[in-house]
Design a protein around this motif. Structure first.
Motif, short mmCIF file in Angstrom:
data_model
loop_
_atom_site.label_atom_id
_atom_site.label_comp_id
_atom_site.label_asym_id
_atom_site.label_seq_id
_atom_site.Cartn_x
_atom_site.Cartn_y
_atom_site.Cartn_z
N GLU A 113 8.07 8.81 7.14
CA GLU A 113 8.61 9.93 6.38
C GLU A 113 8.09 9.86 4.94
OE1 GLU A 113 13.08 10.96 7.82
OE2 GLU A 113 12.81 9.00 6.85
N ILE A 114 7.93 11.02 4.32
CA ILE A 114 7.67 11.11 2.89
C ILE A 114 8.86 11.84 2.28
CG2 ILE A 114 6.12 11.94 1.09
CD1 ILE A 114 4.88 9.84 2.92
N LEU A 115 9.54 11.20 1.34
CA LEU A 115 10.72 11.77 0.71
C LEU A 115 10.37 12.29 -0.68
CD1 LEU A 115 13.30 8.97 1.67
CD2 LEU A 115 12.59 10.97 3.00
N LEU A 116 10.86 13.48 -0.99
CA LEU A 116 10.55 14.15 -2.25
C LEU A 116 11.85 14.49 -2.96
CD1 LEU A 116 8.06 16.56 -0.49
CD2 LEU A 116 7.36 14.64 -1.94
N SER B 297 2.08 8.11 -6.91
CA SER B 297 2.70 7.48 -8.07
C SER B 297 3.66 8.40 -8.82
CB SER B 297 1.61 7.00 -9.04
OG SER B 297 0.81 8.10 -9.47
N THR B 298 3.73 9.68 -8.44
CA THR B 298 4.60 10.63 -9.11
C THR B 298 6.07 10.23 -8.91
OG1 THR B 298 3.00 12.37 -8.62
CG2 THR B 298 5.17 13.06 -9.37
N PRO B 299 6.85 10.17 -9.98
CA PRO B 299 8.27 9.83 -9.83
C PRO B 299 8.97 10.76 -8.84
CG PRO B 299 7.66 9.76 -12.14
CD PRO B 299 6.47 10.33 -11.40
N GLY B 300 9.77 10.17 -7.97
CA GLY B 300 10.51 10.94 -6.97
C GLY B 300 9.88 10.92 -5.59
N VAL B 301 8.63 10.44 -5.50
CA VAL B 301 7.97 10.30 -4.19
C VAL B 301 8.30 8.92 -3.65
CG1 VAL B 301 5.79 10.23 -2.94
CG2 VAL B 301 6.07 11.83 -4.84
N SER B 302 8.81 8.87 -2.43
CA SER B 302 9.11 7.57 -1.81
C SER B 302 8.86 7.63 -0.31
CB SER B 302 10.56 7.16 -2.09
OG SER B 302 11.46 8.09 -1.52
N ILE B 303 8.80 6.46 0.28
CA ILE B 303 8.57 6.33 1.73
C ILE B 303 9.91 6.16 2.42
CG2 ILE B 303 7.43 5.01 3.54
CD1 ILE B 303 5.57 6.52 1.60
N GLY B 304 10.13 6.98 3.45
CA GLY B 304 11.34 6.85 4.24
C GLY B 304 11.10 5.97 5.46
N HIS B 305 11.62 6.41 6.58
CA HIS B 305 11.53 5.64 7.83
C HIS B 305 10.08 5.48 8.29
CE1 HIS B 305 12.55 4.19 11.81
NE2 HIS B 305 11.88 5.18 12.36
N ILE B 306 9.69 4.25 8.59
CA ILE B 306 8.37 3.97 9.16
C ILE B 306 8.53 3.89 10.68
CG2 ILE B 306 6.45 2.33 9.29
CD1 ILE B 306 7.06 1.58 6.38
N GLU B 307 7.73 4.67 11.40
CA GLU B 307 7.91 4.83 12.84
C GLU B 307 7.45 3.61 13.63
OE1 GLU B 307 9.58 7.29 13.85
OE2 GLU B 307 9.47 8.64 12.12
N ASN B 308 8.22 3.30 14.68
CA ASN B 308 7.87 2.26 15.64
C ASN B 308 7.40 2.97 16.90
OD1 ASN B 308 7.58 -0.10 17.09
ND2 ASN B 308 9.77 -0.40 17.42
N LYS C 290 9.14 15.04 4.63
CA LYS C 290 8.17 15.26 5.69
C LYS C 290 8.23 14.07 6.65
CE LYS C 290 6.63 19.03 3.82
NZ LYS C 290 6.75 20.36 4.47
N CYS C 291 7.97 14.33 7.91
CA CYS C 291 8.02 13.24 8.88
C CYS C 291 6.70 13.15 9.66
CB CYS C 291 9.19 13.41 9.85
SG CYS C 291 9.09 14.85 10.93
N PHE C 292 6.56 12.05 10.40
CA PHE C 292 5.38 11.79 11.23
C PHE C 292 4.09 11.90 10.40
CE2 PHE C 292 8.03 13.79 14.88
CZ PHE C 292 8.76 12.63 14.99
N ASN C 293 4.15 11.35 9.18
CA ASN C 293 3.02 11.44 8.27
C ASN C 293 2.09 10.26 8.47
OD1 ASN C 293 1.53 11.16 5.61
ND2 ASN C 293 2.63 13.07 5.25
N THR C 294 0.97 10.49 9.18
CA THR C 294 -0.03 9.44 9.39
C THR C 294 -0.65 9.05 8.06
OG1 THR C 294 -0.51 10.26 11.61
CG2 THR C 294 -2.15 8.82 10.61
N ASN C 295 -0.75 7.76 7.83
CA ASN C 295 -1.21 7.14 6.57
C ASN C 295 -0.12 7.15 5.51
OD1 ASN C 295 -3.76 6.79 7.71
ND2 ASN C 295 -4.62 8.61 6.75
N GLY C 296 1.05 7.72 5.82
CA GLY C 296 2.11 7.90 4.83
C GLY C 296 2.42 6.68 3.99
#
Length: 380
Positions: free
Chosen positions: A212-215, A190-201, A155-161
């Motif tokens: 981004e939220i990566l799954l 905290s679920t395994p496999g959830v990570s943060i991708g690109h943080i927008e500037n 997912k992208c453009f996730n505010t508070n991500g």
């Protein structure tokens, strides 16, 4: 339609206004400059009871309504639209998805109460790189595995991500049928496999953290499903209707904040031997802007009241969002012009408000989409 605020609504408005002036405003410029978010301010919003305003006490809310919530978003956004949208997303998009879902009361309370208390941030995962205005273009997949679902996608453009501990994630169980299989899950960070991708500037709302939220093979209990396959799209659209009231209130607050800075400046700034507020052209321009702000306020409050009355409010929310955010862009642009060279300087704040205003015309449904929503009801 009675838009006179009652005593409790006035109390909420005053509470939010005083908090914004006392604690939010002083660091707003620095947070914008450094693109940093003060989680402590969100925590305090929760302690004041502002995050849970539109939800019942059974899920950790305050048992009030969307008008009270809109009043609070408006006041916060007068001084810091970044905190305004973070608050709005946690309340109306994250909280609204769960509250309007088919989940059990136990699940609703589990995932809503920690965010409504202000102890944790919530995020909303719908938009993808290939699915913006066209939410049907989802690629995130949820595949059942016994009593669990395995989520893969992004997912992208996730505010508070980057800061959230909880997300609502929309996905498809069968890509071949598109939205007819769309569902939604409450997912813990905290679920395994959830990570943060690109943080927008970003150009504006620079303090708000968007990423981004990566799954990657994220294993989620089936009990966390918020919408049965095929019901997710309907839930997303209802949630976005609610979210548009929040963005409309944000736009209204930005417009009011910039207008007040310009008004005070014009009374103090002298040119040609008199305050520039005495220049008829500028005074008339301010009169026009003030009238547009008041019109936008009626639409915003009206949409919130329609929501609270339990009537269909899709078009009300679209009109409020479109109008208030367009007014925000116009008022902030004019405010920069009114302040002349000073308006272009960051210490006067209106240039930040102008940058912040632009995104309100884009997210939670571009204003072009709002025009589609509104026009679609006119020719049936």
């Amino acid at each position: 339609m009675n838009l006179t605020l009652n005593d409790e609504q006035k109390r909420i408005q005053t509470l939010a206004r005083e908090f914004a002036e006392r604690e939010v405003k002083p660091g707003a410029i620095e947070r914008d400059e450094t693109s940093t978010y003060d989680v402590g301010l969100f925590n305090k919003l929760g302690k004041l009871g502002l995050i849970g305003l539109p939800y019942p006490t059974t899920v950790g809310g305050q048992g009030m309504g969307y008008l009270e919530y809109a009043l609070a978003v408006e006041e916060i956004s007068k001084v810091d639209a970044s905190l305004g949208i973070s608050y709005s997303v946690a309340t109306s998009l994250y909280g609204g998805t769960i509250f309007n879902s088919s989940a059990s009361e136990e699940v609703k309370k589990k995932f809503m109460a920690p965010v409504l208390s202000g102890e944790h941030l919530g995020g909303f995962g719908l938009t993808e790189h290939g699915a913006g205005s066209d939410a049907a273009g989802q690629k995130t997949i949820a595949k059942q595995d016994g009593d669990f679902y395995i989520l893969n996608g992004s997912k992208c453009f996730n505010t508070n991500g980057p800061l959230a501990d909880y997300y609502v994630i929309y996905a498809l169980t069968d890509p071949s049928v598109g939205t007819k299989s769309m569902t939604c899950f409450a997912v813990e960070r905290s679920t395994p496999g959830v990570s943060i991708g690109h943080i927008e500037n970003k150009m504006g709302i620079r303090s708000a953290q968007v990423s981004e939220i990566l799954l990657d093979n994220v294993r989620v209990p089936a009990a966390n499903m918020l919408a049965q396959p095929g019901e997710g799209f309907k839930l997303a659209m209802k949630t976005l209707d609610c979210g548009r009231i929040g963005v409309a209130a944000q736009g209204l607050g930005i417009a009011e904040g910039a207008f007040e800075i310009a008004r005070k400046y014009m009374m103090e700034r002298e040119q040609f031997g008199k305050p520039i507020s005495k220049q008829q052209y500028l005074a008339f321009k301010m009169a026009e802007l003030y009238t547009k702000i008041q019109g936008a306020k009626l639409l915003v409050y009206g949409a919130a009241l329609a929501h609270d009355a339990g009537t269909r409010f899709t078009v009300d929310a679209a009109m409020a969002k479109m109008t208030a955010t367009d007014v925000a862009m116009e008022v902030t642009t004019e405010a920069v012009q009114m302040l002349g060279g000073n308006g272009y300087m960051r210490e006067y704040e209106v240039e930040r408000m102008m940058r912040d205003a632009k995104i309100t015309q884009i997210y939670e449904g571009t204003n072009e989409i709002q025009r589609l929503v509104i026009s679609g009801t006119l020719f049936r």
